[in-house]
Write an enzyme that holds these catalytic residues in place. Structure first.
Site, PDB file in Angstrom:
ATOM      1  N   TYR A   1       0.801  -1.222   0.000  1.00 31.51           N
ATOM      2  CA  TYR A   1       0.000   0.000   0.000  1.00 31.51           C
ATOM      3  C   TYR A   1       0.833   1.272   0.000  1.00 31.51           C
ATOM      4  O   TYR A   1       0.275   2.359  -0.036  1.00 31.51           O
ATOM      5  CB  TYR A   1      -0.870   0.026   1.255  1.00 31.51           C
ATOM      6  CG  TYR A   1      -2.305  -0.344   1.032  1.00 31.51           C
ATOM      7  CD1 TYR A   1      -2.658  -1.679   0.864  1.00 31.51           C
ATOM      8  CD2 TYR A   1      -3.305   0.615   1.010  1.00 31.51           C
ATOM      9  CE1 TYR A   1      -3.976  -2.039   0.694  1.00 31.51           C
ATOM     10  CE2 TYR A   1      -4.620   0.258   0.832  1.00 31.51           C
ATOM     11  CZ  TYR A   1      -4.949  -1.068   0.674  1.00 31.51           C
ATOM     12  OH  TYR A   1      -6.258  -1.422   0.510  1.00 31.51           O
TER      13      TYR A   1
ATOM     14  N   LYS B   1       2.780 -13.992   5.987  1.00 34.15           N
ATOM     15  CA  LYS B   1       3.048 -15.070   5.027  1.00 34.15           C
ATOM     16  C   LYS B   1       4.566 -15.242   5.000  1.00 34.15           C
ATOM     17  O   LYS B   1       5.211 -15.158   3.936  1.00 34.15           O
ATOM     18  CB  LYS B   1       2.462 -14.669   3.663  1.00 34.15           C
ATOM     19  CG  LYS B   1       2.476 -15.762   2.626  1.00 34.15           C
ATOM     20  CD  LYS B   1       1.281 -16.674   2.690  1.00 34.15           C
ATOM     21  CE  LYS B   1       1.432 -17.824   1.719  1.00 34.15           C
ATOM     22  NZ  LYS B   1       0.431 -18.864   1.852  1.00 34.15           N
TER      23      LYS B   1
ATOM     24  N   ASP C   1      -3.400 -17.230   4.997  1.00 34.14           N
ATOM     25  CA  ASP C   1      -4.445 -18.046   4.350  1.00 34.14           C
ATOM     26  C   ASP C   1      -5.144 -18.926   5.384  1.00 34.14           C
ATOM     27  O   ASP C   1      -6.379 -19.021   5.426  1.00 34.14           O
ATOM     28  CB  ASP C   1      -3.882 -18.877   3.188  1.00 34.14           C
ATOM     29  CG  ASP C   1      -2.479 -19.413   3.427  1.00 34.14           C
ATOM     30  OD1 ASP C   1      -1.906 -19.104   4.495  1.00 34.14           O
ATOM     31  OD2 ASP C   1      -1.957 -20.134   2.572  1.00 34.14           O
TER      32      ASP C   1
ATOM     33  N   ASP D   1      -6.207  -5.017   5.460  1.00 27.67           N
ATOM     34  CA  ASP D   1      -7.320  -4.494   4.676  1.00 27.67           C
ATOM     35  C   ASP D   1      -8.302  -5.621   4.355  1.00 27.67           C
ATOM     36  O   ASP D   1      -9.519  -5.507   4.567  1.00 27.67           O
ATOM     37  CB  ASP D   1      -6.735  -3.912   3.381  1.00 27.67           C
ATOM     38  CG  ASP D   1      -7.770  -3.222   2.530  1.00 27.67           C
ATOM     39  OD1 ASP D   1      -8.741  -2.693   3.096  1.00 27.67           O
ATOM     40  OD2 ASP D   1      -7.607  -3.219   1.299  1.00 27.67           O
TER      41      ASP D   1
END
Ligand code: NAD
Length: 358
Positions: free
Chosen positions: A123, A190, A223, A247
């Site tokens: 972002y 991740k 995930d 987000d």
């Protein structure tokens, strides 16, 4: 008396912030509103959607409550929301997601608070268009320093995650947990794939967690976190995430507790705080007195807590909970069917809450 910057925004923003203003005043806490316009109409008149006087007002008052502002896609002005977060260094985006009895949800008893880092990650807006000089230079450099090739016809977005940025967001999550007697903080990442960006986030999160032995700490891969939230959301408490995952996961969590109409938020830095709903300006409903004002009103509850007005915040939260539980004076999105002829108007919801504030 608190002097607060009030930014009505555009689209349905002015209607819902007016509802929030009336409800906040009805708590009996004294407010003086410094009303500052920003967004589409201001852009048409002044050539900028965010005049300097709006920023100056927040710098003066330190606290703002804001309606959503439309961001044109592709062309036009830069997002007012992103500019505000960057200019005022509002690095924590705090999004509580709690089930209210009577709201349309698949689960009850959810009480999550999401801390999304607000200034870094994909972002950050560091991007290079396909075929640009910048993209070409990066492709060449990467080939030289790593021997890896990026296809020539690629667009490139950079994902910076720093020790500085991670430390302060994780600390904010733990400080919140301690102050609000929460039991656990979960860092989401991740790191198994992005070892040097998400891996750094995880390493720093573990270090910060070491300073808070009174609060449980765990980490989850993003995930898996999404699946866990859908299957067993009650296992989680405070989540801390880099910008992009924050987000996405905060919208997922909003969906778990009844949708965007019920999802409040705050953007908080060391000096300033801007309270706003998670949702956008819903422009197709502009001027219809139809959309749900609860997300911005709940952002007002967060503002009261930030100001230390805990008792007023509790009274307002109870009045909101009672309106939701009864299910009569709620807008179309909270009715069993969206075309329910008995749906309340935006101002009607505010009236119902005001009549229940003790
Ligand atoms: P949106 O949140 O405005 O709308 C998404 C869906 O949710 C629509 O169906 C809308 O009707 C519904 N919805 C939104 N708010 C609601 C409410 N209070 N009550 C009932 N239903 C509601 O998202 P979008 O359509 O993607 O965005 C519209 C504009 O808002 C865009 O220009 C976007 O950039 C901007 N935006 C601004 C902010 C902000 O100011 N912080 C945040 C997100 C989007």
């Amino acid at each position: 008396m608190y002097r607060i910057t009030l930014i009505p925004g555009d689209g349905t923003g002015p209607e819902i912030t007016e509802a929030a203003r009336r409800v906040l005043e009805a708590t009996g806490v004294g407010f003086e509103w410094d009303i500052q316009n920003a967004g589409e109409d201001v852009y048409k008149r002044e050539g900028t959607p965010l005049p300097e006087r709006v920023i100056e007002s927040i710098r003066r008052n330190r606290i703002a409550i804001k309606g959503p502002v439309t961001t044109p896609v592709g062309t036009g002005f830069r997002s007012v929301n992103v500019t505000l977060r960057q200019t005022l260094d509002l690095y924590s985006c705090v999004r509580p997601c709690k089930t209210y009895k009577g709201a349309k949800t698949r689960y009850d008893g959810i009480d999550l608070v999401i801390f999304r880092e607000n200034t870094e990650d994909l972002y950050a807006g560091i991007e290079f268009q396909k075929d640009s000089e910048g993209a070409g230079a990066i492709i060449d450099t990467v080939r030289k320093i790593s021997g890896r090739s990026i296809r020539q016809d690629s667009g490139i977005s950079i994902k910076p995650i720093s020790v500085f940025g991670t430390e302060r967001i994780v600390r904010a999550a733990f400080e919140y947990a301690r102050k609000n007697k929460r039991r656990k903080v979960t860092a989401v990442h991740k790191a198994n794939i992005m070892k040097f960006s998400d891996g750094l986030f995880l390493e720093v999160a573990r270090e910060v967690a070491g300073n808070y032995p009174d609060i449980e700490f765990e980490d989850k891969i993003v995930d898996n976190m999404c699946m866990q939230l859908v299957q067993k959301p009650r296992l989680y408490d405070v989540l801390v995430l880099p910008n992009l995952y924050g987000d996405i996961v905060s919208d997922l969590a909003a969906g778990l507790v009844g949708g965007l109409g019920l999802a409040p938020g705050a953007n908080i830095g060391d000096e300033y705080a801007v309270f706003e709903a998670t949702h956008g300006s819903a422009p197709k409903y502009k001027g219809l007195n139809k959309v749900n004002p609860l997300a911005v009103i709940l952002s007002g509850v967060m503002m009261l807590r930030h100001l230390g007005e805990t008792e007023a915040a509790d009274r307002l939260d109870n009045a909101i909970a009672s309106v939701i539980e009864e299910g009569k004076d709620v807008t179309y999105d909270m009715k069993p069917a969206p075309d329910d002829p008995g749906a309340a108007t935006t101002s009607g919801v505010a009236d119902a809450i005001i009549s229940r504030i003790t």
